[in-house]
Design an enzyme around this catalytic site. Structure first.
Site, mmCIF file in Angstrom:
data_model
loop_
_atom_site.group_PDB
_atom_site.id
_atom_site.type_symbol
_atom_site.label_atom_id
_atom_site.label_comp_id
_atom_site.label_asym_id
_atom_site.label_seq_id
_atom_site.Cartn_x
_atom_site.Cartn_y
_atom_site.Cartn_z
ATOM 1 N N CYS A 234 0.834 -1.207 0.000
ATOM 2 C CA CYS A 234 0.000 0.000 0.000
ATOM 3 C C CYS A 234 0.873 1.264 0.000
ATOM 4 C CB CYS A 234 -0.977 -0.058 1.162
ATOM 5 S SG CYS A 234 -2.379 1.055 0.967
ATOM 6 N N GLU B 157 -1.496 -8.967 4.652
ATOM 7 C CA GLU B 157 -1.262 -9.157 6.094
ATOM 8 C C GLU B 157 -2.546 -9.099 6.910
ATOM 9 O OE1 GLU B 157 -0.686 -6.410 4.435
ATOM 10 O OE2 GLU B 157 -0.893 -4.607 5.663
ATOM 11 N N HIS C 289 -3.624 -5.597 0.939
ATOM 12 C CA HIS C 289 -3.053 -5.899 2.264
ATOM 13 C C HIS C 289 -3.161 -7.388 2.596
ATOM 14 C CE1 HIS C 289 -2.462 -1.772 3.787
ATOM 15 N NE2 HIS C 289 -3.502 -1.464 3.031
#
Lengths: 80, 233
Positions: B87, B206, B204
């Site tokens: 990002c 994660e 994302h």
């Protein structure tokens, strides 16, 4: 010395913000607006009296930070 | 896998990233401050996380890309070390010259915060070995400037060299304008550096790693990296 660095988008780079502003101007009925491209202006004061030196320093600043030369052009004006 | 997460003022996804790195690799990452000039010795993977470094002033990632720690990150990359940018991290890597191109304002001018589908384009990189080529994964995005742009020469080179790692796609992997959420050139969501050791992506992964929260499709990226370093060691 006072100087101005103007950063503009290169031709061909899509400018969605400019397009949105263009649409708003048209909806306001501002006559004759056919295109808007948004850019940035930096008014900078630099120590020193040598025009060429100030211009060179600001070109360096524009290359290193103020403009992303992948998508933007810049112009340095030393105003005196 | 010894990882280091770089922290800039205005970054806000570094703890999600650190939590995931610990969860999947088993090793707590080091948090490295932007004003530091060196990475912890023995760092395998540098992660530049998401957020709004320096309030997105000037251009997204522009100021962070010139922070002192970035010289160490560039040196790590030039030694062949792995660097992952997510990002705002992807924007920072582009601004720092580690990856080509720019992330422009989303084509529809809106901030987009939702789950998207990504097609994994290749599985033979340290970042994507946890997936199969062509696999579709579901991960979230949260960005206003994710519209990947580069000159046509760069795009041709990226495509020709297989450096597009992820593309925005439909749940079946099909590419269509309606799935290309931000208008990115060729639906590009993530790219690799010339040597393949730097990956930047807007979504994302994660944030999709724990089944208590939702899908776990992001896990493959971190599991693959962990396997890569287990094998190297």
């Amino acid at each position: 010395m006072k100087a101005r660095v103007t950063v503009t988008l290169k031709t061909g780079i899509l400018d969605p913000q400019g397009k949105a502003i263009e649409g708003a101007l048209k909806s306001l009925g501002i006559a004759g607006v056919s295109s808007v491209r948004q850019g940035k202006v930096f008014d900078i004061e630099v120590d020193g009296a040598d025009r060429a030196h100030v211009e060179a320093a600001l070109k360096d600043a524009a290359d290193k930070l103020l403009a992303n030369t992948v998508i933007e052009n810049y112009r340095v004006e030393v105003l005196g | 896998m010894k990882s280091a997460v770089v922290v800039f003022p205005g970054i806000n996804r570094e703890r999600d990233m650190a939590r995931t790195l610990k969860l999947v690799s088993g090793t707590e990452p080091s948090m490295v401050w932007h004003a530091d000039t060196e990475l912890p010795p023995g760092t395998d993977l540098v992660v530049v996380p998401g957020g709004f470094s320096y309030g997105d002033y000037l251009r997204c990632g522009a100021i962070a890309a010139r922070a002192p720690i970035m010289d160490a990150v560039r040196a790590h990359a030039s030694r062949g070390g792995l660097v992952l940018g997510v990002c705002n991290g992807f924007q920072i890597l582009c601004e720092s010259g580690l990856l080509p191109g720019v992330l422009m304002r989303n084509a529809a001018l809106r901030f987009i915060c939702k789950d998207v589908y990504l097609r994994v384009e290749r599985s033979d990189t340290p970042f994507t070995r946890g997936y199969n080529a062509g696999q579709v994964i579901r991960v979230p995005v949260a960005h206003g400037e994710g519209n990947y742009v580069a000159d046509s020469e760069t795009i041709t080179r990226l495509e020709g060299d297989g450096r597009v790692a992820f593309r925005y796609a439909g749940p079946d992997g099909a590419l269509d304008k309606k799935w290309n959420i931000n208008g990115a050139t060729n639906a590009i969501a993530g790219i690799l550096s010339e040597r393949g050791n730097v990956l930047g992506l807007m979504p994302h992964p994660e944030n999709h790693v724990e089944s208590d929260i939702g899908p776990t499709d992001g896990r493959g990226l971190f599991a693959g990296l962990t396997q890569h370093f287990a094998k190297v060691a």
